[in-house]
Enzyme design. Structure first.
Site, short mmCIF file in Angstrom:
data_model
loop_
_atom_site.label_atom_id
_atom_site.label_comp_id
_atom_site.label_asym_id
_atom_site.label_seq_id
_atom_site.Cartn_x
_atom_site.Cartn_y
_atom_site.Cartn_z
N ASP A 162 53.38 -103.81 -54.10
CA ASP A 162 53.80 -104.59 -52.92
C ASP A 162 53.58 -103.80 -51.64
O ASP A 162 53.04 -104.30 -50.66
CB ASP A 162 55.26 -105.07 -53.05
N TYR B 70 46.14 -110.52 -68.74
CA TYR B 70 44.91 -111.25 -69.06
C TYR B 70 44.51 -111.09 -70.52
O TYR B 70 43.46 -111.58 -70.92
CB TYR B 70 43.75 -110.76 -68.19
N LYS C 213 53.47 -100.97 -60.59
CA LYS C 213 54.86 -101.36 -60.28
C LYS C 213 55.73 -100.64 -61.31
O LYS C 213 56.47 -101.26 -62.09
CB LYS C 213 54.99 -102.89 -60.36
#
Ligand code: NAD
Length: 353
Positions: free
Chosen positions: A223, A123, A190
């Site tokens: 995830d 962002y 991640k």
């Protein structure tokens, strides 16, 4: 007396803002509203969707509450919401997700706090359009550094995650956990794939966690986190995330509690705070007196706590929960037939009774 900037927003913003304002005023708390317009509607007049006087008002008052503002897709119109967060360095996006009795949902007893980093990550707005001179130069530069791309006709978005940015958001999550009597902070990442951005976030979260031995520290790969939240949400408490995962996970958590109409939020920096619901401007419902005002009303509860008006906050929370639990004066999304203003009236009746 508190002076608070009120940005009604557009779409459904004005009608839910009016509902929220009447509910807050019914508690007797002394607030002077400094009403400011922002968004597409002021573009013609000021040449920008976020005029300086709106920012100045928030800078002066330190606290603002806002309805949603539409970001037209692909128009080059900068998101007012993202601009506000950047200009005021509102680095925390706090999104509590809790079950309320009477809200249809597949889950019960959800009680999660999502702390989303608000200024970095994908962002950050560092993007290069496919085919542009800058994108091509960057691709050439990357080649000289041994970074090969499968296809070169790519647009590129950069994902910066810093030590300073990670440290302050993770610290906020632990301080919040301590202040609110929470037991655990879970960092989401991640890091197995993005070693130098998410890996850094993970390392910093562990380091900060060590400074809070009274709070349990753990981490999850994003995830796996999504699956666990769907299967075993009761295992989690405070969840701290970089920007993009935080955006997705907080919408997932809104789904766990019965939808966007119920999800409050706050953007907080060292000096200023802007309170806003998670949902957007739902243009198709604008002006119909139809949508649920609860998310903005529950957002005002966060705001009142922030300014030290805990009693008024508790009264609004209790009245709103009761109206929802009774199910008589609730909007369509909660299975009722009441309009936005009728639901607000019912909450006000409870506050005054
Ligand atoms: P949205 O949240 O506006 O609406 C999606 C759907 O959720 C609606 O059609 C409606 O069915 C439901 N919904 C949302 N709020 C509700 C409420 N209070 N009561 C009952 N149902 C409700 O999402 P969108 O359609 O993706 O976005 C519309 C616009 O809002 C876009 O321009 C987007 O950029 C903007 N937006 C602004 C903000 C903000 O101001 N902070 C946040 C998100 C989206």
């Amino acid at each position: 007396m508190h002076t608070i900037t009120l940005i009604p927003g557009d779409g459904i913003g004005p009608e839910i803002s009016e509902a929220m304002r009447r509910v807050v005023e019914s508690t007797g708390v002394k607030i002077e509203w400094d009403v400011q317009e922002a968004g597409a509607d002021v573009m013609d007049k000021y040449g920008t969707p976020l005029p300086d006087h709106v920012l100045d008002s928030i800078k002066k008052n330190k606290v603002a509450i806002k309805g949603p503002i539409t970001t037209p897709i692909g128009s080059g119109f900068r998101s007012v919401n993202v601009a506000l967060r950047k200009e005021l360095d509102l680095y925390v996006n706090l999104r509590p997700a809790y079950s309320l009795k009477g809200v249809k949902s597949r889950y019960e007893d959800i009680d999660l706090i999502i702390v989303r980093e608000n200024t970095e990550d994908l962002y950050a707005g560092i993007e290069f359009e496919q085919g542009s001179k800058e994108a091509n130069e960057l691709i050439e530069f990357l080649k000289t550094r041994g970074a090969r791309m499968r296809f070169e006709d790519a647009g590129i978005s950069i994902k910066p995650i810093s030590i300073s940015g990670s440290e302050r958001i993770v610290k906020f999550a632990y301080e919040y956990a301590r202040r609110e009597g929470r037991k655990k902070v879970t960092a989401v990442h991640k890091a197995n794939i993005m070693k130098y951005s998410d890996g850094l976030f993970l390392r910093v979260s562990r380091e900060v966690g060590e400074r809070y031995p009274d709070i349990e520290t753990e981490d999850r790969i994003v995830d796996n986190m999504c699956m666990q939240l769907v299967q075993k949400p009761e295992l989690y408490d405070v969840i701290v995330c970089p920007n993009l995962y935080g955006d997705i996970i907080s919408d997932l958590c809104s789904g766990l509690i019965g939808g966007l109409g119920m999800a409050p939020g706050a953007n907080i920096g060292e000096e200023h705070a802007v309170f806003e619901p998670v949902h957007g401007s739902a243009p198709k419902y604008a002006g119909l007196n139809k949508v649920n005002p609860s998310a903005l009303i529950l957002t005002s509860v966060l705001m009142l706590k922030h300014i030290g008006e805990r009693e008024a906050a508790d009264r609004i929370f209790k009245a709103t929960s009761e109206v929802i639990a009774e199910g008589k004066h609730v909007t369509y999304d909660l299975g009722g037939t009441a309009g936005t203003s009728q639901m607000a009236d019912a909450i006000i009746d409870k506050i005054l009774s």
